[in-house]
Write an enzyme that holds these catalytic residues in place. Sequence first.
Site, short mmCIF file in Angstrom:
data_model
loop_
_atom_site.label_atom_id
_atom_site.label_comp_id
_atom_site.label_asym_id
_atom_site.label_seq_id
_atom_site.Cartn_x
_atom_site.Cartn_y
_atom_site.Cartn_z
N ARG A 1 1.88 -11.17 -18.58
CA ARG A 1 2.01 -9.73 -18.78
C ARG A 1 3.38 -9.30 -18.30
O ARG A 1 4.11 -10.06 -17.68
CB ARG A 1 0.91 -8.99 -18.02
CG ARG A 1 0.95 -9.25 -16.53
CD ARG A 1 -0.41 -9.02 -15.87
NE ARG A 1 -0.33 -9.21 -14.43
CZ ARG A 1 -0.29 -10.40 -13.83
NH1 ARG A 1 -0.30 -11.52 -14.55
NH2 ARG A 1 -0.23 -10.50 -12.52
N ASP B 1 -2.67 -20.12 -8.64
CA ASP B 1 -2.30 -19.19 -7.58
C ASP B 1 -1.03 -19.74 -6.95
O ASP B 1 -1.05 -20.79 -6.30
CB ASP B 1 -3.43 -19.11 -6.55
CG ASP B 1 -3.09 -18.20 -5.37
OD1 ASP B 1 -1.96 -17.68 -5.31
OD2 ASP B 1 -3.97 -18.05 -4.49
N TYR C 1 8.69 -4.35 -0.82
CA TYR C 1 9.13 -4.81 -2.14
C TYR C 1 10.64 -4.97 -2.17
O TYR C 1 11.17 -5.99 -2.64
CB TYR C 1 8.69 -3.82 -3.21
CG TYR C 1 9.11 -4.21 -4.60
CD1 TYR C 1 8.43 -5.19 -5.31
CD2 TYR C 1 10.20 -3.60 -5.21
CE1 TYR C 1 8.81 -5.55 -6.59
CE2 TYR C 1 10.60 -3.95 -6.49
CZ TYR C 1 9.90 -4.93 -7.18
OH TYR C 1 10.30 -5.30 -8.44
N LYS D 1 12.73 -8.58 -2.78
CA LYS D 1 13.66 -8.83 -3.87
C LYS D 1 15.06 -9.15 -3.36
O LYS D 1 15.79 -9.94 -3.97
CB LYS D 1 13.68 -7.64 -4.82
CG LYS D 1 12.38 -7.47 -5.60
CD LYS D 1 12.03 -8.72 -6.39
CE LYS D 1 10.81 -8.54 -7.26
NZ LYS D 1 10.47 -9.74 -8.07
#
Length: 252
Positions: A13, A62, A158, A162
């Site tokens: 996705r 996973d 987050y 990154k």
Amino acid sequence: MDADQVTLDSGGRGLGFNMAQGLAEAGIKGIAILDLLKEDGEQAARELTEQTGVDVRFYPVDITNDAAVQTTVHDIMNQYGRIDILINSAGIADSNMPAETYDLKRFRRLIDINLNGNFAVAQAVAREMIRTKTHGSIINIASMSGSIVNYPQEQSCYNASKAAVIMMTKSLAAEWAKYGIRVNAISPGYMDTALNRVPELDAEKKMWTDRTPQGRLGDVDELNNLAIMLASDASTFMTGSNLIIDGGYTLW
């Protein structure tokens, strides 16, 4: 790209699926999609095969399970014989999470997926590239959030994850260059993906576009073209690069 095989992590996705489409259209011969969500992964593999005729297979895994990652990569090698390209796109995001009340269990889980899991996949694939003397291309999907603090979202974990992916990319590029393996990162800005086409984000999207010099979200084809360049011989003298594709958002 006729001789290449590609393995895509978290391609079921989002941006991973879009880049898989781009590579299939560019002439890739085989795609392995890795994803935790079985239904999404199976649907993605089926759609890509029907759309492009490319041999696309789904492998549920996973990526926070090191042993499972290694087993999956071995299975892909047994099926395809080689891996030329890895698009490392697995990731989750926690937005609107004030740092002072951020649950540490959620913080650790995000780092485990966005950083540790992506390293585990890159390591397992690089081992096979080294063993087979394949001069491959590894493409990590970072984010402009690794270089700037987004507004108005509060997403310290987050952003930190990154930023770590970008430095990991540079470190792996330096270490694996002697094996002929290139490692680069793509840092997308706000993209017009299906995940962003929901009414709940309309107000935020208005702020995003207002803060973007080009005044719009990025098209997935624009991202796909960048992934194809990094996957192909068009970028053979590029390694350790972090390519920001954000319509100019990080300029201000």
